[in-house]
Structure formats: structure tokens, C-alpha cells
Design a protein around this motif. Structure first.
Motif, mmCIF file in Angstrom:
data_model
loop_
_atom_site.group_PDB
_atom_site.id
_atom_site.type_symbol
_atom_site.label_atom_id
_atom_site.label_comp_id
_atom_site.label_asym_id
_atom_site.label_seq_id
_atom_site.Cartn_x
_atom_site.Cartn_y
_atom_site.Cartn_z
ATOM 1 N N THR A 12 37.672 39.892 1.167
ATOM 2 C CA THR A 12 38.156 38.858 2.082
ATOM 3 C C THR A 12 37.857 37.471 1.520
ATOM 4 O O THR A 12 37.594 36.533 2.256
ATOM 5 C CB THR A 12 37.522 39.019 3.471
ATOM 6 O OG1 THR A 12 36.085 38.976 3.337
ATOM 7 C CG2 THR A 12 37.911 40.326 4.108
ATOM 8 N N ASP A 13 37.881 37.356 0.195
ATOM 9 C CA ASP A 13 37.629 36.067 -0.452
ATOM 10 C C ASP A 13 38.745 35.073 -0.129
ATOM 11 O O ASP A 13 39.886 35.486 0.076
ATOM 12 C CB ASP A 13 37.543 36.245 -1.964
ATOM 13 C CG ASP A 13 36.354 37.106 -2.359
ATOM 14 O OD1 ASP A 13 35.371 37.122 -1.592
ATOM 15 O OD2 ASP A 13 36.424 37.756 -3.412
ATOM 16 N N PRO A 26 35.299 41.628 9.357
ATOM 17 C CA PRO A 26 33.947 42.167 9.173
ATOM 18 C C PRO A 26 33.255 41.530 7.973
ATOM 19 O O PRO A 26 33.883 40.886 7.127
ATOM 20 C CB PRO A 26 34.193 43.668 8.936
ATOM 21 C CG PRO A 26 35.567 43.933 9.484
ATOM 22 C CD PRO A 26 36.336 42.662 9.270
ATOM 23 N N ASP A 27 31.959 41.712 7.897
ATOM 24 C CA ASP A 27 31.179 41.216 6.762
ATOM 25 C C ASP A 27 31.766 41.764 5.471
ATOM 26 O O ASP A 27 31.899 42.976 5.303
ATOM 27 C CB ASP A 27 29.725 41.684 6.916
ATOM 28 C CG ASP A 27 28.811 41.083 5.850
ATOM 29 O OD1 ASP A 27 29.327 40.550 4.852
ATOM 30 O OD2 ASP A 27 27.588 41.171 6.027
ATOM 31 N N PRO A 28 32.152 40.885 4.528
ATOM 32 C CA PRO A 28 32.794 41.360 3.301
ATOM 33 C C PRO A 28 31.876 42.157 2.386
ATOM 34 O O PRO A 28 32.345 42.875 1.508
ATOM 35 C CB PRO A 28 33.254 40.062 2.626
ATOM 36 C CG PRO A 28 32.340 39.014 3.160
ATOM 37 C CD PRO A 28 32.042 39.426 4.567
ATOM 38 N N GLN A 29 30.568 42.057 2.579
ATOM 39 C CA GLN A 29 29.635 42.771 1.719
ATOM 40 C C GLN A 29 29.763 44.280 1.941
ATOM 41 O O GLN A 29 29.445 44.792 3.013
ATOM 42 C CB GLN A 29 28.198 42.321 2.002
ATOM 43 C CG GLN A 29 27.164 42.882 1.047
ATOM 44 C CD GLN A 29 27.355 42.371 -0.372
ATOM 45 O OE1 GLN A 29 27.753 41.240 -0.561
ATOM 46 N NE2 GLN A 29 27.084 43.209 -1.352
ATOM 47 N N GLY A 30 30.259 44.980 0.941
ATOM 48 C CA GLY A 30 30.388 46.426 1.054
ATOM 49 C C GLY A 30 31.512 46.890 1.951
ATOM 50 O O GLY A 30 31.566 48.062 2.337
ATOM 51 N N LEU A 31 32.444 45.986 2.285
ATOM 52 C CA LEU A 31 33.534 46.335 3.191
ATOM 53 C C LEU A 31 34.528 47.274 2.515
ATOM 54 O O LEU A 31 34.889 47.079 1.357
ATOM 55 C CB LEU A 31 34.245 45.058 3.644
ATOM 56 C CG LEU A 31 35.367 45.221 4.684
ATOM 57 C CD1 LEU A 31 34.823 45.801 5.976
ATOM 58 C CD2 LEU A 31 36.040 43.879 4.941
ATOM 59 N N SER A 38 38.297 49.994 11.441
ATOM 60 C CA SER A 38 37.496 50.104 12.665
ATOM 61 C C SER A 38 37.406 48.757 13.371
ATOM 62 O O SER A 38 37.590 48.666 14.597
ATOM 63 C CB SER A 38 36.094 50.613 12.311
ATOM 64 O OG SER A 38 35.261 50.633 13.452
ATOM 65 N N GLY A 39 37.155 47.685 12.594
ATOM 66 C CA GLY A 39 37.042 46.361 13.198
ATOM 67 C C GLY A 39 38.343 45.875 13.804
ATOM 68 O O GLY A 39 38.367 45.321 14.906
ATOM 69 N N LEU A 40 39.463 46.089 13.095
ATOM 70 C CA LEU A 40 40.760 45.644 13.604
ATOM 71 C C LEU A 40 41.172 46.420 14.857
ATOM 72 O O LEU A 40 41.688 45.851 15.818
ATOM 73 C CB LEU A 40 41.826 45.788 12.522
ATOM 74 C CG LEU A 40 41.666 44.885 11.291
ATOM 75 C CD1 LEU A 40 42.761 45.194 10.272
ATOM 76 C CD2 LEU A 40 41.700 43.418 11.692
ATOM 77 N N LYS A 41 40.953 47.734 14.830
ATOM 78 C CA LYS A 41 41.327 48.555 15.990
ATOM 79 C C LYS A 41 40.512 48.177 17.225
ATOM 80 O O LYS A 41 41.033 48.171 18.346
ATOM 81 C CB LYS A 41 41.160 50.033 15.655
ATOM 82 C CG LYS A 41 42.210 50.577 14.702
ATOM 83 C CD LYS A 41 42.019 52.064 14.452
ATOM 84 C CE LYS A 41 43.141 52.614 13.582
ATOM 85 N NZ LYS A 41 42.978 54.077 13.308
ATOM 86 N N GLN A 42 39.231 47.859 17.017
ATOM 87 C CA GLN A 42 38.394 47.492 18.152
ATOM 88 C C GLN A 42 38.864 46.169 18.747
ATOM 89 O O GLN A 42 38.934 46.012 19.976
ATOM 90 C CB GLN A 42 36.934 47.384 17.717
ATOM 91 C CG GLN A 42 35.975 47.093 18.866
ATOM 92 C CD GLN A 42 36.020 48.166 19.934
ATOM 93 O OE1 GLN A 42 35.840 49.353 19.654
ATOM 94 N NE2 GLN A 42 36.266 47.764 21.179
ATOM 95 N N GLN A 43 39.220 45.200 17.887
ATOM 96 C CA GLN A 43 39.703 43.922 18.394
ATOM 97 C C GLN A 43 41.038 44.074 19.115
ATOM 98 O O GLN A 43 41.295 43.417 20.124
ATOM 99 C CB GLN A 43 39.843 42.928 17.239
ATOM 100 C CG GLN A 43 38.507 42.496 16.657
ATOM 101 C CD GLN A 43 38.666 41.530 15.511
ATOM 102 O OE1 GLN A 43 39.029 40.379 15.716
ATOM 103 N NE2 GLN A 43 38.405 41.995 14.291
#
Length: 216
Positions: A12-13, A26-31, A38-43
Motif C-alpha cells: 500500500t505504498d 490495514p497495516d501494510p507490514q506483512g499484509l 478481511s479488512g475490506l469485507k468488514q468495512q
């Protein structure tokens, strides 16, 4: 995103960019693919967004309102239409004999399922490089074929990953190579300045880009 390979790293740079929106990344570290989905579906669930599957046929104008025509005959009125297609258009084809065989695909969902198998990846862009490296890391014997002398269509990051996998002996790269024919267990190719040859292939991935379906 759901069509990305399982475990695909997500970048996500630049990380210091502030989005002028309520969307949260979400946090880009290790994404990876799973974390982003998961993050998009939850939102989407939090906002009550329910996607509807349909095929767009045409968009017309009725005064100040757009009419969105679907192939099932339904029409949706809208003030704005956003073609958020990404690269999910029609896959480009090699147009060679054997391309219709069952073991030939334009999508690699699970690179880890090809361990100890001979796999040919055709393409010179980011997707082809990424899939080839992921397959090699999953234990497949991978050959990456592309038409040019260098991987000029791929990003520096992907070129570096291909170089590292090649140096480690996990990946074979065939530049200036064209596919002539695909059989049940081989890919017949012609390389510039060399005799035609057959490469073993239990699976073939043709990752040569897509054509966005915008010819409305």
C-alpha cells in the motif's frame, strides 16, 4: 482481489499517503491477500454495502440521469457511473493450438498446490513474474517465458525477485521466446536464434494481460 493468488503480498505504498476517504487500509507490514480481503469485507459489512452480481450492457442518458442497462433487461438510474474495473477484463490469448486444454489457465489461485510439478508461466509483466516466483517458492519446477530480451514490463521489485529465484536455481527464465503449441504435457516454443524445443508442462499459466471491457 479475491482472484489474487493465496498468500499474495499486498503493498500500500507510499505509506505516508493520507486518503481523502473513510476507507481504511490495514497495516501494510506483512499484509497479504487474506488480510486485505478481511479488512475490506468488514468495512463493507459495517456500512451495509451489499454487492449485486450483474453484467453491464450499455449506459445511456435520459436528460440529466444515466440509464444503466443490464443484460437481464433491468435498468438502473444513476447520476454517476464508475467503471472500477481494475484489471478484471477479458484475458488476452496466445492464439496457439492447445490453449483450450484443461491444464491451461489465466489464473493461479494456489501456487503451493503445484509442488514437484513442471509448470510453465507465459508473460513478462508483474503478474507473470509474481506467479512464477510464488510457484517456485511453493516447490514447483517453473519456466518463465517472455517475448522480450528483458523483463521491461515488470517493476523493479518483481525483476529483482525473479533474479533472486533464478540465481537460487528455483526458476528458469526464457527470454525472446514465443509459444508455438501446447500439448497435454509440453509447451513447444521457439527462441530467437535457437532451434525449437519442448518444455515439460503439467500446468500452463498464460499471464499476458487483459483487455478492459469498456467497449459499450
Amino acid at each position: 482481489v479475491e482472484n489474487y493468488p493465496i498468500g499474495k503480498p499486498i503493498f500500500t505504498d507510499p505509506p505516508d499517503r493520507n486518503l481523502d476517504a473513510t476507507l481504511e487500509l490495514p497495516d501494510p507490514q506483512g499484509l497479504d491477500r487474506e488480510g486485505l480481503l478481511s479488512g475490506l469485507k468488514q468495512q463493507a459489512a459495517d456500512r451495509g454495502l451489499q454487492p449485486t452480481a450483474a453484467t453491464l450492457k450499455a449506459v445511456t442518458r435520459d436528460g440529466g440521469v444515466l440509464q444503466v442497462h443490464l443484460t437481464d433487461g433491468k435498468v438502473i438510474a444513476a447520476y454517476r457511473v464508475i467503471l472500477a474495473l481494475g484489471r478484471s477484463g477479458e484475458f488476452r490469448r496466445l492464439d496457439v493450438p492447445g490453449e483450450e486444454l484443461d491444464h491451461v489457465s489465466s489464473v493461479c489461485q494456489d501456487p503451493g498446490s503445484f509442488r514437484d510439478r513442471d509448470v510453465v508461466v507465459v508473460g513478462g509483466g508483474d503478474t507473470a513474474c509474481e506467479v512464477a516466483v510464488a510457484l517456485s517458492e511453493g516447490g514447483a519446477r517453473v519456466s518463465l517465458l517472455h517475448r522480450r530480451s528483458e523483463l521491461t514490463s515488470a517493476s523493479a521489485t518483481q525483476r529483482q525477485r525473479v533474479g533472486e529465484a533464478t540465481a537460487a536455481g528455483r526458476l528458469k527464465v526464457f527470454p525472446t521466446t514465443k509459444v508455438q503449441r501446447i500439448t497435454a504435457d509440453t509447451v513447444e516454443v521457439v527462441r530467437e536464434g535457437q532451434e525449437p524445443q519442448s518444455l515439460p508442462a503439467e500446468a500452463v499459466f498464460t499471464l499476458i494481460g487483459r483487455k478492459a471491457p469498456v467497449d459499450l
